[in-house]
Scaffold this motif. Structure first.
Motif, short mmCIF file in Angstrom:
data_model
loop_
_atom_site.label_atom_id
_atom_site.label_comp_id
_atom_site.label_asym_id
_atom_site.label_seq_id
_atom_site.Cartn_x
_atom_site.Cartn_y
_atom_site.Cartn_z
N ILE A 111 -11.14 5.94 4.40
CA ILE A 111 -10.61 5.56 3.08
C ILE A 111 -10.94 4.11 2.85
O ILE A 111 -10.42 3.22 3.53
N GLY A 112 -11.84 3.86 1.92
CA GLY A 112 -12.34 2.49 1.71
C GLY A 112 -13.48 2.22 2.67
O GLY A 112 -13.81 3.05 3.53
N ALA A 113 -14.04 1.03 2.54
CA ALA A 113 -15.22 0.68 3.35
C ALA A 113 -14.83 0.52 4.83
O ALA A 113 -13.74 0.05 5.14
N VAL A 114 -15.76 0.90 5.70
CA VAL A 114 -15.56 0.70 7.14
C VAL A 114 -16.31 -0.56 7.54
O VAL A 114 -17.49 -0.72 7.22
N ASP A 115 -15.63 -1.49 8.22
CA ASP A 115 -16.29 -2.76 8.56
C ASP A 115 -16.94 -2.69 9.95
O ASP A 115 -16.91 -1.65 10.61
N GLU A 116 -17.50 -3.81 10.39
CA GLU A 116 -18.24 -3.81 11.65
C GLU A 116 -17.34 -3.50 12.86
O GLU A 116 -17.81 -3.04 13.89
N SER A 117 -16.01 -3.72 12.70
CA SER A 117 -15.10 -3.41 13.81
C SER A 117 -14.82 -1.91 13.88
O SER A 117 -14.20 -1.43 14.84
N GLY A 118 -15.22 -1.17 12.84
CA GLY A 118 -15.01 0.28 12.84
C GLY A 118 -13.77 0.71 12.06
O GLY A 118 -13.54 1.91 11.87
N PHE A 119 -12.97 -0.25 11.61
CA PHE A 119 -11.77 0.10 10.85
C PHE A 119 -12.09 0.25 9.37
O PHE A 119 -12.91 -0.49 8.81
N SER A 120 -11.40 1.20 8.71
CA SER A 120 -11.54 1.33 7.26
C SER A 120 -10.59 0.33 6.58
O SER A 120 -9.62 -0.14 7.20
N ALA A 121 -10.88 0.06 5.30
CA ALA A 121 -10.03 -0.88 4.54
C ALA A 121 -8.59 -0.40 4.54
O ALA A 121 -7.65 -1.18 4.70
N PHE A 131 1.86 4.52 16.24
CA PHE A 131 0.60 5.28 16.18
C PHE A 131 0.69 6.11 14.91
O PHE A 131 1.53 7.01 14.82
N LEU A 132 -0.15 5.78 13.94
CA LEU A 132 -0.08 6.45 12.64
C LEU A 132 -1.35 7.26 12.39
O LEU A 132 -2.47 6.76 12.61
N ALA A 133 -1.18 8.49 11.88
CA ALA A 133 -2.31 9.24 11.30
C ALA A 133 -1.83 9.65 9.91
O ALA A 133 -0.79 10.30 9.78
N SER A 134 -2.54 9.21 8.87
CA SER A 134 -2.10 9.53 7.50
C SER A 134 -3.00 10.59 6.90
O SER A 134 -4.20 10.65 7.18
N TYR A 135 -2.39 11.43 6.05
CA TYR A 135 -3.11 12.48 5.33
C TYR A 135 -2.86 12.17 3.86
O TYR A 135 -1.81 12.48 3.32
N GLN A 136 -3.82 11.51 3.22
CA GLN A 136 -3.55 10.89 1.92
C GLN A 136 -4.18 11.67 0.76
O GLN A 136 -5.36 12.04 0.80
N ASN A 160 0.84 -1.20 0.00
CA ASN A 160 0.00 0.00 0.00
C ASN A 160 0.88 1.27 0.00
O ASN A 160 1.98 1.27 0.55
N CYS A 161 0.35 2.33 -0.59
CA CYS A 161 1.14 3.56 -0.79
C CYS A 161 1.44 4.32 0.51
O CYS A 161 2.30 5.20 0.52
N THR A 162 0.75 4.03 1.58
CA THR A 162 1.09 4.62 2.89
C THR A 162 2.02 3.70 3.67
O THR A 162 2.93 4.15 4.37
N VAL A 190 -6.80 9.26 6.57
CA VAL A 190 -7.67 10.39 6.23
C VAL A 190 -7.36 10.86 4.80
O VAL A 190 -6.20 10.98 4.42
N ARG A 191 -8.41 11.11 4.02
CA ARG A 191 -8.23 11.64 2.66
C ARG A 191 -8.27 13.16 2.72
O ARG A 191 -9.18 13.73 3.34
N VAL A 192 -7.29 13.81 2.09
CA VAL A 192 -7.23 15.28 2.08
C VAL A 192 -7.22 15.78 0.63
O VAL A 192 -6.79 15.06 -0.27
N PRO A 193 -7.69 17.01 0.40
CA PRO A 193 -7.80 17.51 -0.98
C PRO A 193 -6.47 18.00 -1.56
O PRO A 193 -6.31 19.16 -1.90
N VAL A 194 -5.52 17.09 -1.64
CA VAL A 194 -4.18 17.34 -2.20
C VAL A 194 -4.08 16.43 -3.42
O VAL A 194 -4.58 15.30 -3.37
#
Ligand SMILES: NC(=O)c1ccc[n+]([C@@H]2O[C@H](COP(=O)([O-])OP(=O)(O)OC[C@H]3O[C@@H](n4cnc5c(N)ncnc54)[C@H](OP(=O)(O)O)[C@@H]3O)[C@@H](O)[C@H]2O)c1
Length: 333
Positions: free
Chosen positions: A198-208, A148-153, A125-127, A233-237
């Motif tokens: 980013i991507g679908a969120v499943d029943e555990s609350g995590f995104s793909a 602990f990662l927070a991505s701005y993609q 994956n690109c991140t 997180v998707r950002v308008p870049v």
């Protein structure tokens, strides 16, 4: 590398790969480009020659030395195993990344994973790629325990349609109008917005995307027990992914030691902490950029800011590096 095929040659990753191949030292004698039926017949220039894009078909890969797949998961599932019977495939989709018999390779980190491959090699994956390039050398020195990662993609991470959507919505934005999101690949407007999914969120609350960054990081680093926390997180870049990372190590870290490690780390460019490191800096660059090296809340913690071009090191550069390793390994046989 003389006989090469690219599936998805008209997409953002495929086009980037083509441009990287063009400026590489490889003498390409047979180049075959594939895309959907809609692109069949389009002519693409490569080193003073014109090549026709063909509709994707397994037979098209007969006699090739290597195939790069830059397609979404369903298409990868349909075509990659069949093409892998003809030649090694470097696959950009996430379809095979976590399979036990498929190496998931970042050449600066786990080149040895390639040995014994069964003709399908997954590109992460690109991140995940910039994350492990920066963290692996620090792990070797201090022993990584938790991330602990927070991505701005950027939007190009979601393909050409997503990039076009940002341009389209920007036209509404400058006219102070509500953007048209009718055919958007995003769940809500992307211009002047930030989307924490980013991507679908499943029943555990995590995104793909969060699951990819967590599971792929563990696989590439070979650390099944590593604790990885991720918010993507998707950002308008347009291009360039940014990662705010806090790492916790087994040993206490000293900032001078961290900087020494990062300065020598393969594929890493350590930038001055006070110069703003933004996506603009990393565009069309093959390296992973790191700055804002700071102490964490405890002696064993460290904070970093990481930036990389998602189409270059996050995708095409890494795939081309894997191809280089494959060739080197086969010459050594
Ligand atoms: N963008 C990134 O930063 C990035 C990073 C890492 C991984 N990836 C992954 O890489 C893959 C490609 O991403 P991308 O960003 O390049 O996507 P993209 O810009 O949307 O390009 C998709 C490509 O797939 C082709 N395609 C679509 N339907 C097809 C069909 N039925 N048969 C044959 N080809 C078809 C398209 O051809 P047409 O032009 O003919 O439609 C195009 O060449 C995806 O799996 C993505 O998740 C992307």
């Amino acid at each position: 590398m003389k006989r090469v095929g690219i599936a998805g040659a008209t997409g953002l990753v495929g086009e980037t790969l083509l441009r990287l191949l063009e400026s590489s030292e490889y003498e390409i004698e047979d180049l075959r480009l594939f895309a959907s039926q809609k692109s069949a017949g389009i002519m693409v220039s490569f080193r003073d020659q014109e090549y026709e894009v063909k509709e994707l078909a397994v037979d098209g890969f007969q006699g090739l030395e290597i195939a790069f797949f830059c397609l979404e998961n369903e298409l990868a599932q349909k075509f990659v195993p069949a093409v892998a019977k003809l030649c090694p495939v470097i696959d950009k989709s996430s379809q095979f990344r976590l399979k036990d018999d498929v190496p998931l390779v970042v050449p600066e980190v786990n080149p040895g994973a390639l040995s014994g491959h069964k003709n399908i090699i997954a590109n992460p994956n690109c991140t995940t790629i910039p994350l492990v390039v920066a963290l692996n050398p620090l792990h070797q020195e201090f022993g990584l325990k938790e991330v602990f990662l927070a991505s701005y993609q950027s939007v190009s991470g979601a393909g050409r349609a997503a990039l076009e959507q940002l341009y389209y919505e920007s036209e509404f934005f400058v006219l102070h109008r509500q953007p048209d999101t009718g055919e958007s690949p995003f769940p809500v407007q992307i211009v002047d917005n930030v989307i924490p999914q980013i991507g679908a969120v499943d029943e555990s609350g995590f995104s793909a995307e969060e699951k990819k960054t967590i599971l792929e990081t563990k696989k590439i680093l070979g650390l099944a027990e590593l604790a990885v926390n991720s918010t993507c997180v998707r950002v308008p870049v347009t291009v360039g992914h940014c990662l705010a990372v806090t790492c916790r190590f087994e040993k206490a870290v000293d900032l001078a030691g961290v900087r020494r490690v990062l300065q020598k780390a393969p594929g890493v460019v350590l930038k001055p902490d006070r110069e703003p490191l933004t996506p603009v800096v990393c565009r069309q660059r093959n390296e992973v950029f790191v700055s804002r090296v700071r102490a964490g809340a405890t002696a064993n913690d460290l904070n970093l800011w990481i930036v990389a071009d998602n189409l270059y090191k996050g995708a095409a550069t890494n795939a081309l590096q894997i191809a280089g390793l494959l060739l080197k390994n086969s010459e050594g046989l």
